[in-house]
Design a protein around this motif. Structure first.
Motif, PDB file in Angstrom:
ATOM      1  N   UNK A  66      16.700 -15.232 -17.932  1.00 27.07           N
ATOM      2  CA  UNK A  66      17.075 -16.534 -18.482  1.00 27.07           C
ATOM      3  C   UNK A  66      17.030 -16.504 -20.011  1.00 27.07           C
ATOM      4  N   UNK A  67      15.989 -15.911 -20.544  1.00 25.96           N
ATOM      5  CA  UNK A  67      15.846 -15.773 -22.002  1.00 25.96           C
ATOM      6  C   UNK A  67      16.961 -14.910 -22.584  1.00 25.96           C
ATOM      7  N   UNK A  68      17.245 -13.794 -21.906  1.00 31.05           N
ATOM      8  CA  UNK A  68      18.293 -12.901 -22.375  1.00 31.05           C
ATOM      9  C   UNK A  68      19.662 -13.557 -22.335  1.00 31.05           C
ATOM     10  N   UNK A  69      19.924 -14.320 -21.277  1.00 29.15           N
ATOM     11  CA  UNK A  69      21.217 -14.997 -21.162  1.00 29.15           C
ATOM     12  C   UNK A  69      21.387 -16.058 -22.248  1.00 29.15           C
ATOM     13  N   UNK A  98      13.105 -17.518 -30.013  1.00 25.21           N
ATOM     14  CA  UNK A  98      12.504 -16.416 -30.767  1.00 25.21           C
ATOM     15  C   UNK A  98      13.354 -15.159 -30.603  1.00 25.21           C
ATOM     16  N   UNK A  99      13.425 -14.318 -31.629  1.00 25.42           N
ATOM     17  CA  UNK A  99      14.205 -13.074 -31.514  1.00 25.42           C
ATOM     18  C   UNK A  99      13.598 -12.132 -30.488  1.00 25.42           C
ATOM     19  N   UNK A 151      22.023 -14.331 -25.590  1.00 24.43           N
ATOM     20  CA  UNK A 151      23.371 -13.768 -25.650  1.00 24.43           C
ATOM     21  C   UNK A 151      24.450 -14.843 -25.640  1.00 24.43           C
ATOM     22  N   UNK A 152      24.047 -16.100 -25.496  1.00 25.96           N
ATOM     23  CA  UNK A 152      24.999 -17.189 -25.479  1.00 25.96           C
ATOM     24  C   UNK A 152      25.741 -17.362 -24.184  1.00 25.96           C
ATOM     25  N   UNK A 175       9.349 -17.846 -25.873  1.00 24.17           N
ATOM     26  CA  UNK A 175      10.459 -17.253 -26.619  1.00 24.17           C
ATOM     27  C   UNK A 175      11.759 -17.973 -26.294  1.00 24.17           C
ATOM     28  N   UNK A 176      11.913 -18.351 -25.029  1.00 29.17           N
ATOM     29  CA  UNK A 176      13.102 -19.097 -24.597  1.00 29.17           C
ATOM     30  C   UNK A 176      13.148 -20.462 -25.283  1.00 29.17           C
TER      31      UNK A 176
END
Length: 363
Positions: free
Chosen positions: A354-357, A107-108, A360-361, A102-103
């Motif tokens: 890491x994916x969330x960051x 991916x959403x 979120x940009x 996903x990262x």
């Protein structure tokens, strides 16, 4: 009234905090706690004096499963659903791969969550199916091991035929989950069943059954990426998979130390017996190798700092487990086995952060 209790195994011990009741010059122990000490023979006591004897026969532990109807309980015990650690150990490599894919593909979040939920259900079902297959193979061996002799097939609560029918239902549910994926993933997922099936046989012919378990339990490191991306990125997934196999060798070797005395008598082989006194050194090397391989997968996937923070916490967790575990104590080995699961959790948390960051940009 004369009691002839000497040399009877069912009068082997009584609790430490017991009360001594006088009875015409002699006495009787009345147990009131779980700590035991040698029991003095009873010479005489009043005819109506109540006495509770402590049996040496194994008593299955009470869990929430015991609230279900008696006919259902053996099937629930067969799946080990009351011990979620097995499901989590199967689930974590899936989460690593799904989150890293996903990262990489941006991916959403909904895609990530959908596959995490789907693979969570699959891990629950297929872990139970693996336990059924294992117990069908090991019915007679389990009778010779103290920790496993109360399993449903070993104690006769279920027959192999009943277990086979139940297994068919488990695999049918697993297939329904698998069919939600793309065709590449369906074929890849189905191919793992052969490894799952032969694993119980390995403990009879090699001292490396834990390695075969690692091949089966970390299949999700390949399948998760395939589900998200439609194909496997081998440059990332292969080192991730090998890292998971090394991790499995660590936690399942600790697990195998619980039964090493009975295993010798029963003719069961394991890395616990193979490593012996060198276990701590070898598992430390395997832990370092596991974290290094996962780190390399992260480098290839261009992961950010939070990912490596998760790996650092996972490595620290494994180091703590190996420092504290007494490989000659069953309780300590069980705690160490549970502790190894947290290493997989921290790797996932690092990948997820890491994916969330990135989404979120922030990074």
């Amino acid at each position: 009234m004369l009691c002839s209790t000497i040399r009877r195994p069912w009068l082997r011990s009584v609790p430490t905090h017991s009360s001594w009741a006088p009875c015409k010059g002699s006495g009787v122990w009345f147990p009131h706690s779980s700590q035991s000490r040698p029991l003095a023979p009873c010479v005489c006591f009043a005819p109506k004096q109540p006495v509770r004897f402590v049996s040496s026969a194994p008593i299955p532990p009470t869990t929430w499963i015991d609230r279900f109807p008696a006919r259902i309980r053996p099937y629930l015990h067969l799946t080990r659903i009351d011990k979620p650690i097995g499901t989590l150990l199967l689930f974590y490599p899936c989460t690593w791969s799904i989150t890293m894919a996903s990262y990489a593909l941006d991916a959403p979040l909904t895609t990530n969550l959908a596959y995490i939920g789907l693979f969570g259900l699959g891990a629950l079902v297929m872990r139970g199916a693996g336990c059924t297959i294992n117990d069908m193979w090991d019915k007679n061996l389990d009778k010779a091991v103290e920790r496993t002799r109360m399993r449903p097939l070993a104690q006769g609560a279920l027959t192999r035929s009943e277990a086979l029918v139940f297994l068919g239902g488990q695999l049918a549910i697993g297939l329904c989950v698998l069919l939600q994926l793309n065709w590449n993933s369906i074929l890849l997922g189905a191919s793992s069943l052969s490894v799952v099936t032969i694993y119980p046989l390995m403990k009879r012919i090699t001292y490396w059954p834990q390695a075969v378990l690692g091949l089966a339990f970390n299949w999700g490191a390949l399948l998760g990426w395939s589900a998200v991306a439609g194909t496997v990125n081998w440059s990332v997934c292969f080192p991730l998979y090998l890292g998971g196999v090394c991790w499995t060798l660590v936690y399942d070797s600790i697990y195998a130390h619980q039964d090493k005395i009975d295993d010798v008598k029963a003719g069961i082989r394991s890395t616990a017996l193979l490593f012996g006194e060198k276990t701590r050194t070898i598992l430390s090397t395997l832990s370092a190798t596991a974290m290094s391989l996962v780190t390399y997968a992260g480098v290839v996937n261009a992961q950010g700092a939070p990912f490596y923070l998760g790996i650092g916490l996972g490595g620290a967790q494994l180091a703590k487990v190996l420092w504290r575990t007494n490989f000659d104590d069953r309780v300590s080995c069980w705690k160490g086995f549970l502790g190894c699961g947290w290493a997989g959790f921290w790797v996932w948390m690092g990948a997820l952060l890491d994916y969330g960051a990135k989404a979120a940009g922030i990074l």
